[in-house]
Design a protein around this motif. Structure first.
Motif, PDB file in Angstrom:
ATOM      1  N   PHE A  86       0.848  -1.195   0.000  1.00 39.28           N
ATOM      2  CA  PHE A  86       0.000   0.000   0.000  1.00 39.28           C
ATOM      3  C   PHE A  86       0.883   1.243   0.000  1.00 39.28           C
ATOM      4  O   PHE A  86       2.092   1.184   0.240  1.00 39.28           O
ATOM      5  N   GLY A  87       0.260   2.379  -0.285  1.00 44.67           N
ATOM      6  CA  GLY A  87       0.983   3.638  -0.317  1.00 44.67           C
ATOM      7  C   GLY A  87       0.767   4.440   0.952  1.00 44.67           C
ATOM      8  O   GLY A  87      -0.349   4.500   1.478  1.00 44.67           O
ATOM      9  N   LEU A  88       1.834   5.032   1.451  1.00 50.48           N
ATOM     10  CA  LEU A  88       1.772   5.945   2.592  1.00 50.48           C
ATOM     11  C   LEU A  88       2.138   7.337   2.090  1.00 50.48           C
ATOM     12  O   LEU A  88       3.259   7.558   1.622  1.00 50.48           O
ATOM     13  N   PHE A  89       1.199   8.255   2.191  1.00 49.97           N
ATOM     14  CA  PHE A  89       1.376   9.600   1.650  1.00 49.97           C
ATOM     15  C   PHE A  89       1.596  10.583   2.792  1.00 49.97           C
ATOM     16  O   PHE A  89       0.779  10.664   3.714  1.00 49.97           O
ATOM     17  N   GLY A  90       2.677  11.334   2.715  1.00 51.68           N
ATOM     18  CA  GLY A  90       2.948  12.349   3.727  1.00 51.68           C
ATOM     19  C   GLY A  90       4.430  12.632   3.841  1.00 51.68           C
ATOM     20  O   GLY A  90       5.275  11.810   3.472  1.00 51.68           O
ATOM     21  N   ALA A  91       4.758  13.800   4.344  1.00 56.43           N
ATOM     22  CA  ALA A  91       6.154  14.182   4.539  1.00 56.43           C
ATOM     23  C   ALA A  91       6.806  13.316   5.611  1.00 56.43           C
ATOM     24  O   ALA A  91       6.130  12.780   6.499  1.00 56.43           O
ATOM     25  N   VAL A  92       8.102  13.201   5.534  1.00 51.03           N
ATOM     26  CA  VAL A  92       8.846  12.384   6.494  1.00 51.03           C
ATOM     27  C   VAL A  92       8.582  12.858   7.925  1.00 51.03           C
ATOM     28  O   VAL A  92       8.327  12.050   8.829  1.00 51.03           O
ATOM     29  N   GLU A  93       8.607  14.178   8.135  1.00 48.39           N
ATOM     30  CA  GLU A  93       8.407  14.716   9.479  1.00 48.39           C
ATOM     31  C   GLU A  93       7.009  14.402  10.008  1.00 48.39           C
ATOM     32  O   GLU A  93       6.824  14.246  11.214  1.00 48.39           O
ATOM     33  N   GLU A  94       6.031  14.291   9.122  1.00 50.67           N
ATOM     34  CA  GLU A  94       4.652  14.053   9.530  1.00 50.67           C
ATOM     35  C   GLU A  94       4.388  12.603   9.943  1.00 50.67           C
ATOM     36  O   GLU A  94       3.399  12.314  10.608  1.00 50.67           O
ATOM     37  N   THR A  95       5.247  11.702   9.529  1.00 48.64           N
ATOM     38  CA  THR A  95       4.968  10.273   9.647  1.00 48.64           C
ATOM     39  C   THR A  95       5.125   9.778  11.081  1.00 48.64           C
ATOM     40  O   THR A  95       6.144  10.011  11.727  1.00 48.64           O
ATOM     41  N   THR A  96       4.110   9.068  11.571  1.00 51.40           N
ATOM     42  CA  THR A  96       4.195   8.507  12.919  1.00 51.40           C
ATOM     43  C   THR A  96       5.014   7.215  12.896  1.00 51.40           C
ATOM     44  O   THR A  96       5.239   6.613  11.833  1.00 51.40           O
ATOM     45  N   VAL A 191      -2.792   5.256   2.911  1.00 52.97           N
ATOM     46  CA  VAL A 191      -2.760   5.853   4.243  1.00 52.97           C
ATOM     47  C   VAL A 191      -2.148   7.240   4.115  1.00 52.97           C
ATOM     48  O   VAL A 191      -1.174   7.427   3.380  1.00 52.97           O
ATOM     49  N   HIS A 192      -2.726   8.208   4.830  1.00 56.12           N
ATOM     50  CA  HIS A 192      -2.243   9.587   4.764  1.00 56.12           C
ATOM     51  C   HIS A 192      -1.835  10.053   6.161  1.00 56.12           C
ATOM     52  O   HIS A 192      -2.529   9.771   7.144  1.00 56.12           O
ATOM     53  N   THR A 193      -0.732  10.756   6.223  1.00 56.30           N
ATOM     54  CA  THR A 193      -0.296  11.334   7.484  1.00 56.30           C
ATOM     55  C   THR A 193      -1.185  12.530   7.832  1.00 56.30           C
ATOM     56  O   THR A 193      -1.919  13.048   6.992  1.00 56.30           O
ATOM     57  N   GLU A 194      -1.099  12.968   9.085  1.00 53.52           N
ATOM     58  CA  GLU A 194      -1.768  14.207   9.482  1.00 53.52           C
ATOM     59  C   GLU A 194      -0.956  15.372   8.931  1.00 53.52           C
ATOM     60  O   GLU A 194       0.229  15.516   9.223  1.00 53.52           O
ATOM     61  N   SER A 195      -1.601  16.181   8.123  1.00 55.05           N
ATOM     62  CA  SER A 195      -0.878  17.196   7.354  1.00 55.05           C
ATOM     63  C   SER A 195      -0.352  18.328   8.231  1.00 55.05           C
ATOM     64  O   SER A 195      -1.038  18.832   9.122  1.00 55.05           O
ATOM     65  N   ASN A 196       0.892  18.704   7.957  1.00 60.19           N
ATOM     66  CA  ASN A 196       1.527  19.874   8.564  1.00 60.19           C
ATOM     67  C   ASN A 196       1.487  20.994   7.530  1.00 60.19           C
ATOM     68  O   ASN A 196       1.972  20.815   6.406  1.00 60.19           O
ATOM     69  N   PRO A 197       0.926  22.162   7.866  1.00 66.78           N
ATOM     70  CA  PRO A 197       0.814  23.246   6.877  1.00 66.78           C
ATOM     71  C   PRO A 197       2.137  23.635   6.228  1.00 66.78           C
ATOM     72  O   PRO A 197       2.148  24.156   5.107  1.00 66.78           O
ATOM     73  N   LEU A 198       3.234  23.388   6.902  1.00 63.16           N
ATOM     74  CA  LEU A 198       4.535  23.754   6.356  1.00 63.16           C
ATOM     75  C   LEU A 198       4.848  22.993   5.063  1.00 63.16           C
ATOM     76  O   LEU A 198       5.692  23.420   4.270  1.00 63.16           O
ATOM     77  N   TYR A 199       4.210  21.845   4.860  1.00 62.12           N
ATOM     78  CA  TYR A 199       4.493  21.027   3.677  1.00 62.12           C
ATOM     79  C   TYR A 199       3.402  21.124   2.607  1.00 62.12           C
ATOM     80  O   TYR A 199       3.442  20.398   1.614  1.00 62.12           O
ATOM     81  N   LYS A 203       3.574  19.663  -1.457  1.00 63.97           N
ATOM     82  CA  LYS A 203       2.546  18.731  -1.918  1.00 63.97           C
ATOM     83  C   LYS A 203       1.789  19.302  -3.112  1.00 63.97           C
ATOM     84  O   LYS A 203       1.550  18.598  -4.110  1.00 63.97           O
ATOM     85  N   ALA A 204       1.421  20.583  -3.024  1.00 64.36           N
ATOM     86  CA  ALA A 204       0.694  21.220  -4.121  1.00 64.36           C
ATOM     87  C   ALA A 204       1.536  21.258  -5.383  1.00 64.36           C
ATOM     88  O   ALA A 204       1.039  21.020  -6.490  1.00 64.36           O
ATOM     89  N   ASP A 205       2.829  21.554  -5.239  1.00 61.19           N
ATOM     90  CA  ASP A 205       3.723  21.601  -6.405  1.00 61.19           C
ATOM     91  C   ASP A 205       3.846  20.224  -7.055  1.00 61.19           C
ATOM     92  O   ASP A 205       3.909  20.111  -8.286  1.00 61.19           O
ATOM     93  N   LEU A 206       3.891  19.170  -6.244  1.00 64.27           N
ATOM     94  CA  LEU A 206       3.983  17.821  -6.784  1.00 64.27           C
ATOM     95  C   LEU A 206       2.743  17.487  -7.612  1.00 64.27           C
ATOM     96  O   LEU A 206       2.852  17.031  -8.758  1.00 64.27           O
ATOM     97  N   PHE A 207       1.576  17.716  -7.039  1.00 60.53           N
ATOM     98  CA  PHE A 207       0.341  17.382  -7.766  1.00 60.53           C
ATOM     99  C   PHE A 207       0.174  18.253  -9.005  1.00 60.53           C
ATOM    100  O   PHE A 207      -0.365  17.796 -10.015  1.00 60.53           O
ATOM    101  N   ALA A 208       0.637  19.489  -8.946  1.00 56.63           N
ATOM    102  CA  ALA A 208       0.526  20.381 -10.099  1.00 56.63           C
ATOM    103  C   ALA A 208       1.418  19.923 -11.247  1.00 56.63           C
ATOM    104  O   ALA A 208       1.180  20.281 -12.409  1.00 56.63           O
TER     105      ALA A 208
END
Length: 272
Positions: A86-96, A191-199, A203-208
């Motif tokens: 499965f895929g885990l989506f989220g920044a490294v810092e956000e990941t539990t 699975v998605h991490t809890e988003s940190n506004p700093l990232y 994320k937006a640049d990647l999807f764009a």
């Protein structure tokens, strides 16, 4: 001659698409899934040529039992497709910690346990083909997919060693390296991490950056997979999709340029 294929994660996505393709041409399939209800349509259509097994690839003992059941049922296992993940989506810092461990348990350790279970059977047969579902993200990386990247990089390192170890037993080894496809990988199974506004911007640049043709059609991968399974001399890596190759080429050209720039420093570090 019909082959017997053991596929993990066969309830949806690539696993189910490929299981149907094998069955359609007359092969036998040992199909594993957490929920066997998702395999009912295959059983109803193809009957005894499908052997469904409920399996969680995080359970090592259950994996060894499932592989033995499949071998007992059909008498042999010619091909393993290690597809569960499965895929885990989220920044490294956000990941539990739990998210990180779950990602590695399924994508890497689950694959490792199935591989370990299948090798003795193929060694006894003096033939077999182990196919690991890696990803182009096991060769290059995207931001905010760091743990998924790490799990697939681990699969790459494991498999490069494995191919050298099992070749004397007549066992072939390959990795499938798909780019993004329109499967459920980024949908309900993700699975998605809890988003940190700093990232949010990264994320937006990647999807764009995703073009309209970025996501391939998963149903069109079947011809490539069948060709890989039937090959007498299969490649270690097979890219799936037209995005993967140029992405890897660009990445490795940049790596070579940087390595060459620092080559003298590297040589001097040797000491003599």
């Amino acid at each position: 001659m019909a082959k017997t294929i053991f596929i993990t994660g066969a309830s949806k996505g690539f696993g189910k698409i490929w299981a149907k393709a094998f069955l359609e041409r007359g092969d036998n399939v040992i199909a594993t899934a957490r929920n066997l209800d998702n395999l009912d349509d295959l059983v109803q259509k193809y009957g005894e040529r499908v052997f469904p097994i409920q399996l969680d690839v995080n359970d090592r003992d259950a994996i060894f039992a499932a592989v033995q059941k499949g071998k007992d049922y059909f008498g042999r296992i010619d091909v393993l497709i290690n597809n569960a993940g499965f895929g885990l989506f989220g920044a490294v810092e956000e990941t539990t910690e739990k998210q990180a461990r779950d990602q590695m348990e399924t994508n890497f350790f689950g694959l490792l346990w199935v591989t370990q279970a299948i090798i003795p059977i193929m060694r006894e047969q003096k033939s077999g083909h182990i196919i690991q579902l890696s990803s182009v993200l096991g060769v290059v990386t995207f931001p905010t997919l760091g743990l998924y990247n790490a799990s697939k990089f681990a699969v790459e390192g494991l498999t490069e060693s494995l191919v050298q170890e099992v070749a004397p037993f007549g066992i072939k080894v390959s990795m499938l390296e798909p780019n993004a496809f329109s499967t459920d990988w980024g949908g309900s199974s993700a699975v998605h991490t809890e988003s940190n506004p700093l990232y949010e911007k990264v994320k937006a640049d990647l999807f764009a950056s995703f073009t309209p043709d970025f996501f391939g059609d998963p149903t069109t991968t079947t011809a490539a997979v069948l060709k890989l399974v039937d090959s007498e001399n299969p490649p270690l890596r097979l890219f799936l999709g037209k995005i993967a190759y140029p992405a890897v080429k660009q990445n490795y050209e940049a790596r070579w340029a940087e390595w060459n720039e620092w080559k003298q420093v590297s040589d001097e570090a040797h000491g003599f």
